[in-house]
Design a protein around this motif. Sequence first.
Motif, PDB file in Angstrom:
ATOM      1  N   TRP A 120       0.678  -1.377  -0.098  1.00  0.00           N
ATOM      2  CA  TRP A 120       0.075  -0.118  -0.084  1.00  0.00           C
ATOM      3  C   TRP A 120       0.818   1.187  -0.078  1.00  0.00           C
ATOM      4  N   GLU A 121       1.854   1.389   0.679  1.00  0.00           N
ATOM      5  CA  GLU A 121       2.810   2.214   1.037  1.00  0.00           C
ATOM      6  C   GLU A 121       3.367   2.337  -0.386  1.00  0.00           C
ATOM      7  N   VAL A 122       3.885   1.409  -1.131  1.00  0.00           N
ATOM      8  CA  VAL A 122       4.795   1.328  -2.165  1.00  0.00           C
ATOM      9  C   VAL A 122       4.046   2.139  -3.105  1.00  0.00           C
ATOM     10  N   GLU A 127      -7.076   7.666   9.640  1.00  0.00           N
ATOM     11  CA  GLU A 127      -6.184   7.888  10.843  1.00  0.00           C
ATOM     12  C   GLU A 127      -4.994   6.924  10.176  1.00  0.00           C
ATOM     13  N   MET A 128      -5.362   5.687   9.376  1.00  0.00           N
ATOM     14  CA  MET A 128      -4.250   4.769   9.041  1.00  0.00           C
ATOM     15  C   MET A 128      -3.539   5.158   7.695  1.00  0.00           C
ATOM     16  N   SER A 129      -4.050   6.426   6.985  1.00  0.00           N
ATOM     17  CA  SER A 129      -3.665   6.495   5.619  1.00  0.00           C
ATOM     18  C   SER A 129      -2.125   6.792   5.467  1.00  0.00           C
ATOM     19  N   ASP A 130      -1.794   7.787   6.507  1.00  0.00           N
ATOM     20  CA  ASP A 130      -0.380   8.371   6.111  1.00  0.00           C
ATOM     21  C   ASP A 130       0.616   7.729   7.155  1.00  0.00           C
ATOM     22  N   LEU A 131       1.476   6.871   6.576  1.00  0.00           N
ATOM     23  CA  LEU A 131       2.389   6.276   7.509  1.00  0.00           C
ATOM     24  C   LEU A 131       3.434   6.992   8.185  1.00  0.00           C
TER      25      LEU A 131
END
Lengths: 513, 260
Positions: free
Chosen positions: A253-255, A299-303
């Motif tokens: 997801w972050e990639v 709240e989970m979106s931005d690592l």
Amino acid sequence: MSHTRKNVWQLGGDWADPILWYARGVKAMKARELNEGTGWRFYGAIHGIDRDLWTQYGYLSETDTPPSNADIRTFWNQCQHGSWYFLPWHRGYLIAFESIIRDAVVGLGGPDDWALPYWNYFKPGQDGLPPAFASADWPDGTGDNPLFVEQRYGPNNDGDIFVPMNAVNQNALGEPDFEGVATGGSPGFGGVSTGFAHGGRPHGRIEQQPHDQIHGLVGGELSPVQPGLMSDPDTAGLDPIFWLHHANIDRLWEVWRQNPATHVDPTKPKWTDGPASIGQRAFVMPIPGGKTFAYTPGEMSDLSKLDYTYDDVSPPGIGPSPLEARMERFGVGVAMAAEAVGRPAMAEPKNVELLGANNASIRLTGAQARTSVVLDTTVQNKLSANLRAAVTEATPAPPDRVFLNLENVRGVSDATIFDVYINVPDGANPANYPRNLAGNVSLFGVRKASKVDDTHAGDGLTFVLEISDLIDRLHLSGTLAAGQLHVQLVPRHPVSDEAQISIGRISVFRQGD
Amino acid sequence: MWPLTRRPDPLVVLGSTSLMAWSALGFYGGSLTLPALCSTQPPGTMPLPVSFDLALLLNSPAKLAAGCALMIAATMSPLMIAPLRHVQERSFAKRRTRAMLLFSIGYMAVWMAAGMALQAVALAARWAEPAPLTCLTTAAVIALLWQVSPAKQWCLNRCHRRPHLAAFGAAADLDAFGYGLANGAACVGACWALMLLPLLLAQDHLPAMAAVTLFILAERLENPAPLAWRWRGTERILRIVAARARIHLARRSNVREVSL
């Protein structure tokens, strides 16, 4: 303190410290009772629980004291599948689980910067199950390694656990939009808009591939009533490798978010505020200290705002985006394609319409199933005109995307995996026609989705495979005009009647202006 | 240009249909509904067949059917939005209107039959039990029992089904019509007991029907579920209201903090 999740194959040894501490933490969790919120089985049941399967495998007995009804309603059977909440829900689940293991590790005198490793099965030489999970013994030879489970059967159902590279891919990383549509077009990178969805349809692209595939390949089955733990959502959380697999999905997801930066998460309040904002269950997990961790997708979106990071979020390969590649295929120059793709006008079109369908539902038994999808002449002409315009227009427009839908897939064997081919000549071995492969399908969740009197109404699952490249080639070779696509389903292993696999309809949709 | 996926949009069409039907019912002052039929004779004073004959004499079958159709259009149209979208999305663009019409015909046919049957049951009930309060109380108990029963959940689960549909020719027509019949039957199964209640009221049946409609709509917001004896219908809507109130209060609180 920020914690870094690292590649399990690059920790410095089969039983490197982070894995050893993970095993000790898992052992501590497994020692807890069923009704303890930070216990192993409680956490497995948060993902999903099937009491019959759990009893069959010895994870549930009459002597267990169940949690209160309130706890069951609040925490259990919470996993989000077939939903745009799939990624954020699992991210919060991982964070809470990691905090419990870390608490146990610290309690045992371990490092307070312990972080969950991830299993990147795509890296060369790393497609095998990490050895610490494959041995029944601890490194000192004692035989109660908590990372080992018997019910892990692998892609050939023989206990040899690895990920066949021809069964997985990272094509989802090229999907431009997080949110997809449930109308036959792209299901998006992260899934389609839903409410609280403990098993919805269709699965988003990253969920379908590689997520679902890995579950089925690692879990396997001895029979439809003896699935591997990983093969079924109601037992998957009981397998310690589950968490390393999901750490990798979370990493992907972050990639996707970083490559390129135009990949963004939804900003609609329904997504950012989560299902609790629309009167449904909240995402909430027990964490150490008798506390709970409630969170929203937003709240989970931005690592960068969370307490961990990954050691590697580089893209798997540098190349043109799928759209650029298609435009180049139609003869649009590389520079013009790249320039055109970047224009606002190239934003993903959302209009979707049926292009063709087969005539009857089919059963998948034995070594293969075949059917023909008949294309509607009017829509096919519209598609052909669009594809011609992609070549001839002075200012190239994005060509229509085309998707094969496997609708209302039902059955009782979650470990069933099959490849979908298009227009392989009669009698030919599909494996010799890799360019005709439309995609791979893993029926993770199908048993539950086929129950009428459950949370899914029994509609089964729907799978969406992009076949734009195949259609491009048919168009360019002049064979799209035949008006039919011959679809062949080829399971990894012959499917028994007992699996009861059926596909309601196979259809094709175009997505364009 | 309208997007292909929303042309015509069932939400707009069915929402408008429902509003128009409610307006017509309000305009006719409820004369098309059962209470007018019931008031044709003192309840229980003559044999049931005679009551029916008299009712049909004073209320033509066409008038009864029109009243029934209006009532169904008003109350049930919103429930058709989700299945109609499914029909729309899974049909060829050129067949969408036809497929949706066939679904609607099937759905309405089942409800028309059920609606007439409910009116007959209501008339018979009023004939058998002249005391309106007793009649209504009995029906309310039956509706409550049905509401909490696994059988009701069985019907509700089938209201949520989205089957595969043939795409071409007569098979597509049959599937759309058959889906309408099946969905209508499940809907009747889920709603019959609640729909009977307003028919037993001597007055204020339209407000009662509106209240029942809102309840049924709220109930349909809930997801399919395992069969069980339990109360159902209000949990989701109450949670929506609570969630909205929380968000509203949080925003007001934030605004106040900023202004301070």
